[in-house]
Structure formats: structure tokens, C-alpha cells
Scaffold this motif. Sequence first.
Motif, PDB file in Angstrom:
ATOM      1  N   ASN A 130       1.752   0.659  10.666  1.00  0.00           N
ATOM      2  CA  ASN A 130       0.605   0.119   9.606  1.00  0.00           C
ATOM      3  C   ASN A 130       1.193  -0.976   9.087  1.00  0.00           C
ATOM      4  OD1 ASN A 130      -0.798  -0.573   7.459  1.00  0.00           O
ATOM      5  ND2 ASN A 130      -2.818  -0.073   7.983  1.00  0.00           N
ATOM      6  N   LYS A 131       1.635  -2.163   9.421  1.00  0.00           N
ATOM      7  CA  LYS A 131       2.213  -2.771   8.376  1.00  0.00           C
ATOM      8  C   LYS A 131       2.084  -3.103   6.980  1.00  0.00           C
ATOM      9  CE  LYS A 131       5.646  -3.336  11.355  1.00  0.00           C
ATOM     10  NZ  LYS A 131       5.665  -2.254  11.847  1.00  0.00           N
ATOM     11  N   ILE A 133      -8.895   8.782  -5.932  1.00  0.00           N
ATOM     12  CA  ILE A 133      -8.464   8.282  -4.313  1.00  0.00           C
ATOM     13  C   ILE A 133      -8.489   8.988  -3.835  1.00  0.00           C
ATOM     14  CG2 ILE A 133      -5.633   9.536  -3.936  1.00  0.00           C
ATOM     15  CD1 ILE A 133      -5.327  10.299  -7.003  1.00  0.00           C
ATOM     16  N   PRO A 134      -9.353   7.896  -2.864  1.00  0.00           N
ATOM     17  CA  PRO A 134      -9.047   8.495  -1.715  1.00  0.00           C
ATOM     18  C   PRO A 134      -8.828   8.927  -0.844  1.00  0.00           C
ATOM     19  CG  PRO A 134      -8.967   5.887  -1.403  1.00  0.00           C
ATOM     20  CD  PRO A 134      -8.043   6.344  -3.352  1.00  0.00           C
ATOM     21  N   CYS A 135      -9.409   9.908   0.065  1.00  0.00           N
ATOM     22  CA  CYS A 135      -8.799  10.945   0.996  1.00  0.00           C
ATOM     23  C   CYS A 135      -9.302  10.975   2.619  1.00  0.00           C
ATOM     24  CB  CYS A 135      -8.763  12.114   1.197  1.00  0.00           C
ATOM     25  SG  CYS A 135      -7.408  12.520  -0.520  1.00  0.00           S
ATOM     26  N   PHE A 136      -8.407  11.329   3.216  1.00  0.00           N
ATOM     27  CA  PHE A 136      -8.406  11.397   4.784  1.00  0.00           C
ATOM     28  C   PHE A 136      -8.521  13.110   4.953  1.00  0.00           C
ATOM     29  CE2 PHE A 136      -7.565  12.745   8.712  1.00  0.00           C
ATOM     30  CZ  PHE A 136      -8.493  11.849  10.167  1.00  0.00           C
ATOM     31  N   MET A 157       1.112  -1.396   0.349  1.00  0.00           N
ATOM     32  CA  MET A 157       0.579  -0.160  -0.055  1.00  0.00           C
ATOM     33  C   MET A 157       0.492   1.254   0.176  1.00  0.00           C
ATOM     34  SD  MET A 157      -4.034   0.818   1.434  1.00  0.00           S
ATOM     35  CE  MET A 157      -3.625  -0.461   2.547  1.00  0.00           C
ATOM     36  N   LYS A 158       0.673   2.299  -1.254  1.00  0.00           N
ATOM     37  CA  LYS A 158       1.222   3.208  -1.227  1.00  0.00           C
ATOM     38  C   LYS A 158       0.117   4.435  -0.141  1.00  0.00           C
ATOM     39  CE  LYS A 158       4.590   3.785  -4.980  1.00  0.00           C
ATOM     40  NZ  LYS A 158       4.880   4.222  -5.931  1.00  0.00           N
ATOM     41  N   VAL A 159       1.169   5.084   0.585  1.00  0.00           N
ATOM     42  CA  VAL A 159      -0.308   7.006   0.881  1.00  0.00           C
ATOM     43  C   VAL A 159       0.922   7.870   0.546  1.00  0.00           C
ATOM     44  CG1 VAL A 159      -1.276   7.339   3.420  1.00  0.00           C
ATOM     45  CG2 VAL A 159      -1.170   5.325   2.604  1.00  0.00           C
ATOM     46  N   LEU A 160       0.076   9.227   0.247  1.00  0.00           N
ATOM     47  CA  LEU A 160       0.481  10.079   0.037  1.00  0.00           C
ATOM     48  C   LEU A 160      -0.171  11.289   0.969  1.00  0.00           C
ATOM     49  CD1 LEU A 160       1.421  12.594  -1.430  1.00  0.00           C
ATOM     50  CD2 LEU A 160      -0.279  12.476  -3.094  1.00  0.00           C
ATOM     51  N   VAL A 161       1.114  11.824   2.017  1.00  0.00           N
ATOM     52  CA  VAL A 161       0.909  12.582   2.703  1.00  0.00           C
ATOM     53  C   VAL A 161       1.110  13.900   2.787  1.00  0.00           C
ATOM     54  CG1 VAL A 161       1.202  13.500   5.517  1.00  0.00           C
ATOM     55  CG2 VAL A 161       1.625  11.099   4.475  1.00  0.00           C
ATOM     56  N   LYS A 192      -3.517   3.988  20.502  1.00  0.00           N
ATOM     57  CA  LYS A 192      -3.178   2.853  20.725  1.00  0.00           C
ATOM     58  C   LYS A 192      -3.740   2.155  19.249  1.00  0.00           C
ATOM     59  CE  LYS A 192      -3.743   0.859  24.884  1.00  0.00           C
ATOM     60  NZ  LYS A 192      -4.223   0.041  25.444  1.00  0.00           N
ATOM     61  N   THR A 193      -4.540   2.486  18.977  1.00  0.00           N
ATOM     62  CA  THR A 193      -5.597   1.530  17.947  1.00  0.00           C
ATOM     63  C   THR A 193      -4.308   2.350  16.752  1.00  0.00           C
ATOM     64  OG1 THR A 193      -7.988   2.125  18.887  1.00  0.00           O
ATOM     65  CG2 THR A 193      -7.893   2.050  17.126  1.00  0.00           C
ATOM     66  N   ASP A 194      -4.518   1.617  15.611  1.00  0.00           N
ATOM     67  CA  ASP A 194      -3.972   1.673  14.407  1.00  0.00           C
ATOM     68  C   ASP A 194      -4.397   3.182  13.343  1.00  0.00           C
ATOM     69  OD1 ASP A 194      -2.608   1.318  11.813  1.00  0.00           O
ATOM     70  OD2 ASP A 194      -3.857   1.221  11.131  1.00  0.00           O
ATOM     71  N   LEU A 195      -4.028   4.027  13.475  1.00  0.00           N
ATOM     72  CA  LEU A 195      -4.122   4.910  12.396  1.00  0.00           C
ATOM     73  C   LEU A 195      -4.869   5.162  11.253  1.00  0.00           C
ATOM     74  CD1 LEU A 195      -3.981   8.311  12.766  1.00  0.00           C
ATOM     75  CD2 LEU A 195      -2.859   8.318  11.725  1.00  0.00           C
ATOM     76  N   PHE A 196      -4.015   4.384  10.413  1.00  0.00           N
ATOM     77  CA  PHE A 196      -4.309   3.906   9.030  1.00  0.00           C
ATOM     78  C   PHE A 196      -6.137   3.449   9.048  1.00  0.00           C
ATOM     79  CE2 PHE A 196      -5.264   1.917   5.193  1.00  0.00           C
ATOM     80  CZ  PHE A 196      -4.596   3.090   3.830  1.00  0.00           C
ATOM     81  N   THR A 197      -6.510   3.010   9.613  1.00  0.00           N
ATOM     82  CA  THR A 197      -7.568   2.152   9.694  1.00  0.00           C
ATOM     83  C   THR A 197      -8.528   2.927  10.755  1.00  0.00           C
ATOM     84  OG1 THR A 197      -6.281   0.011  10.890  1.00  0.00           O
ATOM     85  CG2 THR A 197      -9.278   0.138  11.088  1.00  0.00           C
ATOM     86  N   ILE A 198      -8.402   3.962  11.538  1.00  0.00           N
ATOM     87  CA  ILE A 198      -9.372   5.055  11.602  1.00  0.00           C
ATOM     88  C   ILE A 198      -9.573   6.100  10.344  1.00  0.00           C
ATOM     89  CG2 ILE A 198     -10.348   6.958  13.410  1.00  0.00           C
ATOM     90  CD1 ILE A 198      -8.179   5.598  15.256  1.00  0.00           C
TER      91      ILE A 198
END
Length: 424
Positions: free
Chosen positions: A22-23, A87-90, A1-5, A302-308
Motif C-alpha cells: 500500500n503506497k 487508535i483504530p485497530c484491526f 500513514m503510520k501503521v503499528l503491527v 490481490k486486493t489491498d490488505l490495508f483497505t480490507i
Amino acid sequence: MKVLVVGSGGREHAVIRKLKENKEIDTIICAPGNGGISADAVCADVKATDIEGMVSLAKKESVDFCVVTPDDPLALGMVDAMEKEGIPCFGPEGKAAVIEASKVFSKNLMKKYGIPTAAYEVFDEPEKALKYILDQNSFPAVIKADGLALGKGVLIAQDAKEAEEAVKELMIDKAFGASGSRVVVEEFMTGPEVSVLAFTDGNVICPMVSSMDHKRANDNDEGLNTGGMGTIAPSPFYTKEVAEKCMNEIFVPTMKAMNAEGRTFRGCLYFGLMITPQGPKVVEYNCRFGDPETQVVLPLLKTDLFTIMKACHDGTLADINIEWYDEACACVIEASGGYPQSYKKGYEIHGLDENGQREGVIVYHAGTKKENGAYLTNGGRVLGITAKGKDLNEALDKAYAAVKEIGFENMHCRSDIGAKVRNL
Ligand code: AMP
Ligand code: GLY
């Protein structure tokens, strides 16, 4: 997976360091990034406000997800442009980012939906604004530019003369550009300030641990307003009782109000609150993670940020149980002497390892660049020296111990971050 910040500050560095846990993510690209971020992500030379350039980069790199962090690209509709290309975004769409981009919009929203905030009036003529302030004859008076002004468009006038100067500065001299064409004049509130960032997908809203910024440049809250000189989390002023009141009277009503206006907000909604004697009230909304609040909040997640983040995009946030470490965190900003006004850049930073870090703390890079293996200062706010501890005292002690070891010529930091809340 590739993420752009998207972005280049300490806040973006904090987001990236958390995403790295996140692995499933094997590549993080940061545009434009900075010297220290380059140890954790691949930096791409595209300006944060370059919508077309950023979409091209995302397409060229086939990124799977994009996190838009700063206010300007959000207000300019970067999320809309990305989503149009699949492209999905946060981050919120432009029409929802207006909650920060226009103070007039946000004040009117609060009035319409009964969300507690300071009483106010809006003016687009300097004479009328000044007449209103003088007629009210209630000082201090708070005068705010309508638009984005790097957190500096708020002037607090102690008397009639200062009010006259403030109106002139904002509306006639346009010290903050077009953002001062309209102003909000509002009632002065008192009480401790607390920042609460919240994840929301428009259906549910999940507040993160609270934090407290230190906006003035110098100790004892003296000097000019800055982007923020240090933070602590959680804020001892944000008690369970206050939190419950905020949830019922402010957070949920704001989410619902944005839905009712056809401006559903998805992403991180920032509530700048004041705990007044009449209860918590909104000072401001931001449409994004705060800087440097994020630097003390995300290390406690504690929870995975990407999942949120993905759930905020997909509308499935209700399915996630977000957990926090029961610890405290403190961040001390090392700034270039002269910030927030003029300052020199290019000084070598000592006390960091080859990755721009130091054992025992997390060093978030804001204004740095890397040249021939050395880290150099490259902005006003340079580093955020951050530490976790079992309580605030321990976190602050660890952060300040590292501040002694890390520095550069003309370095300026506050020596009293968290001083008011130590031992509370
Ligand atoms: P803002 O950009 O709206 O968050 O304002 C910047 C800072 O000005 C806040 O963090 C407060 O310290 C102060 N401020 C803004 N509005 C008020 C108000 N109505 N009463 C007292 N202080 C205020
Ligand atoms: N630290 C305040 C902000 O991010 O606007």
C-alpha cells in the motif's frame, strides 16, 4: 500513514510484507518484531502482551492504525485499550476474542446456535471427567484444556490408561497452567482438516482462500503437536460444494451468533474445520490470522490488505470486492532441532541475502535476530520458506529447492509438506 503491527512471528512478517504494497503507508512499526522483520519495518522493543507499553508506543509514534495479530494481547483487550485512546485497530475486542480464549465458550456457542461441531461435555473436576470418559468407553477420546495453551492443550487418548494420564496432565499437574482447570471432553472426528481464515466486520464475512496446516513435528504426521510445520493453499479438499456448506452452516451463523451474544467480531476469524463423513464441522475457532496459514494465504491476495483491514474496522466490508490470484502457495517451516521441546539458539543462518531474503521465494522470519549483519536463529520456528506457483506441485518444488539452500546447524523441517495433496 503510520501503521503499528503487534507481534513477532512469521505471520506478522507476512502481514507486514503485504501491507507494504500500500503506497499510502510510509512507515510500519512492528513490536517487538524480529531480525528479518527489521528489513521491512521499524522494530520497537515492546512485548506483545504489554498493553500499557503498546498503547504508549502507539501514542508516542502517533500511529494512524494498529494491527493486533497474536491471541494473547487480543484476549487481554489490547484492541479495547487502543480504541479507548482513539487508535483504530484491526482485531477483535477482548469480549469477542473469547471465541478462541475459552473452548468452553466456543463449544457452548456452537451448541446454542446449532453450528456443527463434535459432541462434548465440560468438566471442572478430574474425577468426573475421567468417569465420563470411562463410562463412554469410546476411544480415541479428545480432551482439551479450556484456555489458551499455545495450540498444545489438546490430548487424544487411545485407551483408558492414556485418558487417565491426560486428565492428570491437564487438570492435576496443570501442564498448561490454569488453562487446564476446566476441560472439554469431546467426540473424536475423522477427515481432512482445512483452515479457513475470514475477514469480517460483523455485517458480512468474507472467507479467504483455504489452506492446510501440518501440526505434527515429523513426517507422516508423527511426533509432537507444534504451532505448525508447514502449509499449503488452497486445500484441494475444500471444494466449491464444501465451501458453500461452510458459508451457510458455519461462517454466517458464527458471525450472527457473536452479534446475538453482544460480542460482535471484527477482524480475522479463523475456522479450523474437519471435513467429516457427515459434512464440515468446526474443530476450533481462533480470533486471529493463523500461523503459518497466513504465510500461504496473503501472497494469494490481490486486493489491498490495508483497505480490507480498514473496512473491517469501519463496518464497510460489504463495499469491497476481495480478489485472489488463481495460483497456489506453499510454506515449509525450518525449525530449531528439538522444537517443540528444548532447542539451542544463536546459530548463523546461511543462504540469505542482506535483507534476509532469497530470490525466487519469500522468506518469512519467525525466530531470528540480526547481529553484525548476520541472521541468527532465535526461536523454535525460525523461517517459513514460501513460494507461489501455478499449482501446488510447482509451489512445493520451488519452496523445497530453496530449503536446500537455506539453513543452519541442527535445522529440522518436514520433507512431506503437501505430500498428501500433490497431484490431487
Ligand atoms: P485444536 O487446538 O482444538 O485445533 O486441536 C488441535 C488438533 O487436535 C486439531 O488440529 C486436530 O488435529 C486434533 N483434534 C482436535 N479436536 C479433535 C476431534 N474432536 N477429533 C479429532 N481430532 C481432533
Ligand atoms: N496454525 C494454527 C494456528 O495458528 O493456530
